[in-house]
Design an enzyme around this catalytic site. Sequence first.
Site, short mmCIF file in Angstrom:
data_model
loop_
_atom_site.label_atom_id
_atom_site.label_comp_id
_atom_site.label_asym_id
_atom_site.label_seq_id
_atom_site.Cartn_x
_atom_site.Cartn_y
_atom_site.Cartn_z
N GLY A 1 -20.54 44.25 5.83
CA GLY A 1 -21.01 44.25 4.45
C GLY A 1 -22.10 45.28 4.19
O GLY A 1 -22.10 45.94 3.14
N THR B 1 -13.13 55.97 15.80
CA THR B 1 -11.96 55.20 16.23
C THR B 1 -12.02 53.80 15.63
O THR B 1 -13.05 53.14 15.69
CB THR B 1 -11.92 55.13 17.77
OG1 THR B 1 -11.92 56.46 18.26
CG2 THR B 1 -10.69 54.39 18.26
N CYS C 1 -32.29 37.42 6.90
CA CYS C 1 -32.95 38.69 7.18
C CYS C 1 -34.43 38.63 6.83
O CYS C 1 -35.23 39.38 7.37
CB CYS C 1 -32.31 39.82 6.38
SG CYS C 1 -30.57 39.59 6.11
C1 PLP Z 1 -24.18 38.98 4.77
C2 PLP Z 1 -24.25 39.76 3.51
C3 PLP Z 1 -24.25 41.18 3.53
C4 PLP Z 1 -24.29 41.95 4.81
O1 PLP Z 1 -23.09 41.87 5.52
P1 PLP Z 1 -23.07 42.26 7.08
O2 PLP Z 1 -21.65 42.24 7.44
O3 PLP Z 1 -23.87 41.21 7.78
O4 PLP Z 1 -23.67 43.61 7.20
C5 PLP Z 1 -24.24 41.84 2.33
N1 PLP Z 1 -24.24 41.17 1.16
C6 PLP Z 1 -24.23 39.83 1.10
C7 PLP Z 1 -24.20 39.15 -0.23
C8 PLP Z 1 -24.25 39.08 2.27
O5 PLP Z 1 -24.25 37.75 2.19
#
Ligand code: PLP
Length: 385
Positions: free
Chosen positions: A71, A237, A324
Amino acid sequence: MNRIYMDHAATTPVRPEVLEAMLPYFNTEFGNPSSVYSWGRSARKALDSARDLVAELLGASASEIVFTAGGSEGANMAVKGVAWADQGRGKHIITSAIEHHAVLDTVLWLEKQGFEVTVLPVDEFGSVSPAQVREALRPDTILVSIMHANNEVGTIQPISEIGAIVREHGAKFHTDAVQTAGVLELDVQALNVDLLSISAHKFYGPKGVGALYVRKGVRLHPLVHGGAQEKGRRAGTENTAGIVGMAKALELAQAERVDENARLTKMRDRLIQGLQKIPHTRVNGSLEQRLPNNVNVCFEFIEGESMLLNLDLRGIAASSGSACTSGSLDPSHVLLAMGLSHEIAHGSLRLTLGRDNTEADVDVVLQEVPGIVERLRAMSPLYQG
Ligand SMILES: *Cc1c(COP(=O)(O)O)cnc(C)c1O
């Protein structure tokens, strides 16, 4: 002790069916998808099928799907990619105050590089108003990024409506759909989005893999250079096993989401109603436009961190603010944006339900929390009883 995991907004376990689908691509079918011989062709075939499946589930075509490392990378790729590609047309970007840091920090970093940024406020429920998006649009606006649902308070945003406004203007529209993939219907046409990011580990897939939908015709400057993979949009990759796992996880989640959402909503509402009985407690987020698995409350006169430690002693995993930000003393930027005071925002508790939770887990939580709140308040110099 029976352990209860109620932090599914932070991450989820990999489903057995997903793990099974992934396993061959670690060893027997380990080939590089770019290689011409049979090992490579087998990996390429798996990659193509996964891309077709993810595209179909999002209402997109296969060429519009870029596989990412999750994400955060998807958000960075969308926001920086469009900003860099379209900066000749303007340098104004609009986002909201409640975005995940993957979007918010990226936009603020671009501001330091000379872009202009409007951070839209939200109402007391954490909703972004389409009218405010319309007002904020300028001739030099190139990008709008508003999340589909908030990871802390669960508020679902009117993305389709906002998307229609942005499209009329001509700017590009990205939505961070990390919390809604596998939960809500995700149709990029109905949502009126140009870019949409998802992350596998939030829907029972593996960590470190995600996808970014990029509408045909949207120009995107790559984040990672060095190879022709993903049609030059992301070098490196491909994570074949992870991508296969993500596609499987999304397929299962979308197939089961209606029944599962009904089950989760029942537990969610019982938790909210039960916790509300504790004096000096407020529920955060919208009660109507809300993710089916999200519970977020603030207990006055309490530190969320102490609540988490006490719950952990009883084997219950929860969150305060977002994963976080815990470890820092700043209260959640989302709760502050919703107008909560620092004192109250510090006492937040987020419980996010998932596939492994049962009504019995809800009973345990409702049994444990009131006593913990009472004991912690008894130690607070501010609490008068
Ligand atoms: C967890 C989260 C992310 C980050 O995703 P990752 O795969 O952990 O980098 C971004 N946006 C939202 C809304 C999330 O809940």
